[in-house]
Write an enzyme that holds these catalytic residues in place. Structure first.
Site, mmCIF file in Angstrom:
data_model
loop_
_atom_site.group_PDB
_atom_site.id
_atom_site.type_symbol
_atom_site.label_atom_id
_atom_site.label_comp_id
_atom_site.label_asym_id
_atom_site.label_seq_id
_atom_site.Cartn_x
_atom_site.Cartn_y
_atom_site.Cartn_z
ATOM 1 N N ALA A 1 -7.045 3.511 -1.285
ATOM 2 C CA ALA A 1 -7.346 4.928 -1.001
ATOM 3 C C ALA A 1 -6.599 5.898 -1.908
ATOM 4 O O ALA A 1 -6.718 7.116 -1.721
ATOM 5 C CB ALA A 1 -7.108 5.290 0.463
ATOM 6 N N ALA A 2 -5.867 5.397 -2.908
ATOM 7 C CA ALA A 2 -5.177 6.338 -3.809
ATOM 8 C C ALA A 2 -6.192 7.208 -4.557
ATOM 9 O O ALA A 2 -6.000 8.423 -4.702
ATOM 10 C CB ALA A 2 -4.296 5.578 -4.790
ATOM 11 N N GLY A 3 -7.280 6.579 -5.001
ATOM 12 C CA GLY A 3 -8.318 7.351 -5.701
ATOM 13 C C GLY A 3 -9.002 8.338 -4.759
ATOM 14 O O GLY A 3 -9.367 9.449 -5.157
ATOM 15 N N ASP A 4 -9.184 7.931 -3.507
ATOM 16 C CA ASP A 4 -9.796 8.843 -2.521
ATOM 17 C C ASP A 4 -8.871 10.028 -2.257
ATOM 18 O O ASP A 4 -9.322 11.173 -2.144
ATOM 19 C CB ASP A 4 -10.062 8.095 -1.208
#
Ligand code: RIB
Length: 320
Positions: free
Chosen positions: A252-255
């Protein structure tokens, strides 16, 4: 300015593993956990936790009528996202993602379930929520016709469209879709899938970003994990470093980055400040486990930013 997120909702089923098993092999893993996830829901939760109260965050998508569906909806509501346009479909399973975590790095398989039922007709019901100047934040974990319809409708209403092209497209994205995107946030593998060019370094990503701009995308922001972010300010390409931190889980880092970027742009930050804010949000996210449990609140990101020494930023060479 408000933010409308259209996308997927998944329950993440997470296994820590010392290594990936070979074909036909059984190995003993470590911790098992479940956590709410899905690229769309993660971005909506990220935005809702970061946004000031005057920015409304709405989520649209599809859930099944199972226990996972109730849990996923509640997490969004608790974060402050409006879920009026999240449909619960009878007799359908909610989306589920199997996440294998090895040293904090993930491999993910998604069973789309209800997410696959997001239709162009459902997108049409969102038209009254699409207001000029607001932001549409959308990804590729829902059917492509729904994405194309949502982008075209949002653009016709004067919204700004932020596409996070994740997961990496397996077929070429139509040029007329790309040409309607205001802000594109691929990671390195998504950028490679979109352009057919390697994006393993900031220098390669700069070449790919130019190619995407040539296809009509005015604002490209390529996230490169520990190698920072490559983006353009007008015609100038810039590389921003990220601080070194101990990574617990990159899920979820990109989210978090895309959700934060949407909030920053809704608040009127310029692209440099918006990238710093999104970078800080992504960094806070990788220092905790799970998708939505790891997404930070505004106070945490502001404190992190305030405590950071200035990060290096450099213009990329102008060669093609
Ligand atoms: O980007 C991370 C997300 O990808 C996970 O939460 C998982 O559900 C998949 O959609």
């Amino acid at each position: 300015m408000d933010i409308l997120v259209i996308g997927s909702l998944n329950m993440d089923v997470i296994f820590d593993t010392p290594r990936m098993p070979a074909e036909g092999e059984t190995i003993l893993g470590g911790r098992f956990a479940t956590a709410p996830g899905g690229k769309g829901a993660n971005q909506a939760v990220a935005a809702a936790r970061l946004a000031h109260p005057h920015t409304r965050v709405r989520m649209a998508g599809c859930l099944g009528d199972d226990a996972f569906g109730g849990h996923l909806r509640q997490e969004l509501v608790d974060a402050g996202a409006d879920c009026t346009f999240v449909r619960t479909l009878p007799g359908v399973a909610s989306g589920v993602a199997l996440i294998l975590l090895e040293n904090g790095l993930n491999r993910i398989i998604v069973a789309s379930g209800a997410n696959a039922a997001l239709s162009t007709e459902q997108i049409d019901t969102l038209e009254p929520m699409m207001r000029a100047g607001d932001i549409l934040l959308i990804q590729l974990e829902i059917p492509l016709p729904a994405v194309q319809h949502a982008v075209a409708l949002a653009r016709s209403k004067g919204m700004r469209v932020l596409l996070n092209p994740a997961p990496a497209p397996t077929i070429p994205l139509p040029d007329d879709l790309l040409a309607q995107i205001d802000i594109l946030t691929p990671n390195e593998s998504e950028c490679a899938a979109l352009t057919g060019l390697p994006c393993t370094t900031p220098e390669f990503a700069a070449i790919a970003a130019r190619a995407l701009r040539a296809r009509g995308v005015p604002q490209v922001v390529v996230t490169l994990g520990g190698q920072g972010v490559l983006y353009n300010r007008g015609d100038v390409l810039l590389h921003r470093a990220v601080p070194k931190v101990s990574v617990i889980d990159t899920t979820a880092a990109g989210d978090a980055f895309s959700g934060a970027l949407a909030v920053a742009l809704a608040e009127g930050m310029d692209i440099d400040a918006a990238v710093d804010f999104a970078n800080a949000t992504g960094t806070c996210t990788v220092m905790k486990a799970g998708a939505q449990p790891s997404l930070p609140f505004r106070a945490e990101v502001d404190a992190w930013l305030a405590a950071q020494p200035p990060l290096s930023s450099q213009n990329m060479p102008a060669h093609e």
